[in-house]
Scaffold this active site. Structure first.
Site, mmCIF file in Angstrom:
data_model
loop_
_atom_site.group_PDB
_atom_site.id
_atom_site.type_symbol
_atom_site.label_atom_id
_atom_site.label_comp_id
_atom_site.label_asym_id
_atom_site.label_seq_id
_atom_site.Cartn_x
_atom_site.Cartn_y
_atom_site.Cartn_z
ATOM 1 N N HIS A 92 51.468 -19.275 20.735
ATOM 2 C CA HIS A 92 51.812 -18.004 20.079
ATOM 3 C C HIS A 92 50.772 -17.676 19.015
ATOM 4 O O HIS A 92 50.188 -18.565 18.399
ATOM 5 C CB HIS A 92 53.202 -18.099 19.451
ATOM 6 C CG HIS A 92 53.719 -16.797 18.929
ATOM 7 N ND1 HIS A 92 53.365 -16.309 17.682
ATOM 8 C CD2 HIS A 92 54.548 -15.866 19.481
ATOM 9 C CE1 HIS A 92 53.961 -15.145 17.495
ATOM 10 N NE2 HIS A 92 54.679 -14.846 18.563
ATOM 11 N N GLU A 144 49.568 -10.700 23.557
ATOM 12 C CA GLU A 144 49.856 -10.307 22.184
ATOM 13 C C GLU A 144 48.579 -9.748 21.548
ATOM 14 O O GLU A 144 47.773 -10.499 21.012
ATOM 15 C CB GLU A 144 50.307 -11.511 21.359
ATOM 16 C CG GLU A 144 51.550 -12.227 21.853
ATOM 17 C CD GLU A 144 51.866 -13.407 20.959
ATOM 18 O OE1 GLU A 144 52.994 -13.467 20.457
ATOM 19 O OE2 GLU A 144 50.992 -14.269 20.755
#
Length: 221
Positions: A92, A144
């Protein structure tokens, strides 16, 4: 099938988990055509699991160690997560930014996830991040874009779809690619309308049961 992944990051307590599902569990069960995954902090995995037993809702972890076991204080291994969760986030943007995860470490995390039958959701910001993937089997990607996480300024659906196409070409497999970055109930349908986007990774909008139910219902309508 579209994936709706709720990343709770470092939020909520055991009591807040109970309150969240007390008002949303039955409403979430009504969603059709979507796989709903909750990724709570490690201490809350058991609490969330107790709340979703007997429902189609799924459970994921936010991270896992690159090591099998050993003297790594504070780490949680894939071996320990096996049987508790179905999915695990790997790489992430906040793990990359604050904990400097990259390269070989992320590659080893993917190996650990596969070894223990955890489906990794590999997060990337740019195509170069995908170089660590050796085996795309049973893998999900999550794009992302920099500057969209928690800013309220998402990428455009068309650009996100273009990146998804590029990502599949790089890894050489027709695998699901999610979009993450300021996803809300107001914009989720625009992203999911893109054939090349297979779902969304949601942060802030997943924390409030009302906004999350609205998002899920918008995505499944």
């Amino acid at each position: 099938m579209k994936y709706l992944v709720a990343n709770w990051k470092m939020h909520k307590t055991t009591q807040e988990v109970r309150e969240f599902f007390a008002t949303s569990r039955e409403l979430l069960r009504l969603a059709k055509g979507v796989e709903i995954v909750f990724c709570p902090p490690f201490p809350l995995i058991h609490s969330v699991r107790d709340e979703i037993i007997g429902t189609p809702l799924k459970l994921g972890a936010q991270n896992l160690s690159a090591e099998e076991e050993g003297a790594y204080t504070g780490e949680v291994s894939g071996r320990q997560l096996a049987g508790m969760v179905d999915y695990v986030l790997v790489g992430h943007s906040e793990r990359r930014k604050y904990f400097h995860e990259e390269g070989r470490e992320l590659a080893n995390k993917l190996v650990q996830a596969s070894r223990h039958d955890l489906k990794p959701i590999f997060c990337f910001e740019k195509p170069a991040d995908l170089a660590v993937i050796n085996d795309p089997t049973d893998l999900i990607l999550a794009y992302e874009p920099p500057g969209t996480i928690g800013t309220g300024h998402p990428d455009t659906p068309s650009n996100a779809a273009s990146v998804a196409v590029q990502a599949r070409k790089i890894v050489g497999a027709q695998i699901p690619v999610l979009y993450g970055g300021s996803v809300t109930a107001a914009n989720v349908k625009e992203f999911l309308a893109q054939p090349d986007i297979s779902g969304v990774l949601v942060g802030s909008a997943s924390l409030n049961p009302s906004s999350w139910v609205d998002l899920v219902h918008a995505a499944s309508s």
